[in-house]
Design an enzyme around this catalytic site. Sequence first.
Site, PDB file in Angstrom:
ATOM      1  N   GLY A 168       0.823  -1.212   0.000  1.00 18.64           N
ATOM      2  CA  GLY A 168       0.000   0.000   0.000  1.00 18.64           C
ATOM      3  C   GLY A 168       0.853   1.257   0.000  1.00 18.64           C
ATOM      4  O   GLY A 168       0.576   2.223  -0.732  1.00 18.64           O
ATOM      5  N   ASP A 169       1.903   1.278   0.825  1.00 18.25           N
ATOM      6  CA  ASP A 169       2.826   2.407   0.839  1.00 18.25           C
ATOM      7  C   ASP A 169       3.483   2.585  -0.522  1.00 18.25           C
ATOM      8  O   ASP A 169       3.614   3.700  -1.034  1.00 18.25           O
ATOM      9  CB  ASP A 169       3.918   2.189   1.891  1.00 18.25           C
ATOM     10  CG  ASP A 169       3.449   2.521   3.297  1.00 18.25           C
ATOM     11  OD1 ASP A 169       2.596   3.411   3.438  1.00 18.25           O
ATOM     12  OD2 ASP A 169       3.937   1.903   4.247  1.00 18.25           O
ATOM     13  N   SER A 170       3.930   1.479  -1.102  1.00 21.22           N
ATOM     14  CA  SER A 170       4.641   1.554  -2.376  1.00 21.22           C
ATOM     15  C   SER A 170       3.732   2.052  -3.489  1.00 21.22           C
ATOM     16  O   SER A 170       4.148   2.851  -4.340  1.00 21.22           O
ATOM     17  CB  SER A 170       5.218   0.181  -2.739  1.00 21.22           C
ATOM     18  OG  SER A 170       6.137  -0.244  -1.751  1.00 21.22           O
TER      19      SER A 170
END
Length: 397
Positions: A168-170
């Site tokens: 999700g961060d990426s």
Amino acid sequence: MPGPLDGIRVIEMGQLLAGPYCGQLLADYGAEVIKIEQPGVGDPLRHWGREKANGKALWWPIAARGKKSITLNLREERGQQIVRDLVADADIMLENFRPGTMERWGLGWERLHELNPGLIMVRVSGYGQSGPYSKRPGYASVGEAMGGLRYVIGDPSTPPSRAGISIGDSLAAMFATLGALAALRHRDQTGQGQVVDSSIYESVLAVMESVVPEYAIADFIRERTGAFLPNVAPSNVYPTKDGHMVLIAANQDTLFQRLCEAMGRPELAEDPKYVDHVARGDHQAELDAIIAEWTGTVDAEPLMDLLIEHSVAAGRIYRAPEMLDDPHFQARESIVTVPHPEFGDFPMQNIFPRLSQTPGEVQWVGPELGAHNQEVLGDLLGMSAEEIDDLRANDLI
């Protein structure tokens, strides 16, 4: 060779992954990324993930590669003013604090835009800069759940699973990078900067294919299916005689015919139960069992050779050892080694995608905390040695 973003200056604020990964991508292609960290503490990512005996994390050299590190106390007016001084001659301000934090520090969009009308402000957060959830803490795991990804990952007999990385961060960082590049193009045409608002949950939602209309129009909700997709067959992970796993993707009619030839079962391609995509989807479990029974009689290496000989799409399940040993990885330099002051040759993933004329370069591993204080504060902002010493004496850097 200069990267395509050579001459672009980025001021990176924030920590951990969603914002800093965007900074890493921009640095990969030649942008000057000045990362601001808390004095004496730094980005927690310096200590996240696997560490060596000396306490040095093995994630940080990748996440901060090509960046310049300065320390600055952002809770003090003098620290905030230094940020404004840097922004006055920057192209991109990148931050991933909880919405409202930058405004409390006098570093909100209106203030920075007034200082530098051409500035692009990239803001990465869990829920975006607006809406009723915007002020909530936003972690990748929550964004993955809210964006729909967690629900479809895993085996149907278990609760939702997670990917083994912070996907999700990426994703939020990648969409932030896309937005930054689009905003740079717009600035080239108009001279005006703008805000790029990248949220984790919407970045996850963006890759969720057609799950929304499948429910809204067809009243269908995708469920967890484990290692395969329903009605796409054969496309699964199959065991080998020597205890390995091979992924075979032969759901297209011509590919399936070639797989049947490789199996020594050409008649399967003419069987009404497997003759086309729809039929194979209707008999998916039965077909997978037939293929698994066959692959279980062959060792992984000769099985791969046989599938490649018949032009069947297939691949081993790789871990880091297989990646480092693979000749294709080596030929394309998918993994590069970068000098590290303590670890020596430090292997890490290269820059992707590849540009033929301006490919970019991993210039150096993640720097020590405050390694570029003198360069940025002294050389760039023109502070004297006495001024820098005073900032240090007052715990501002």
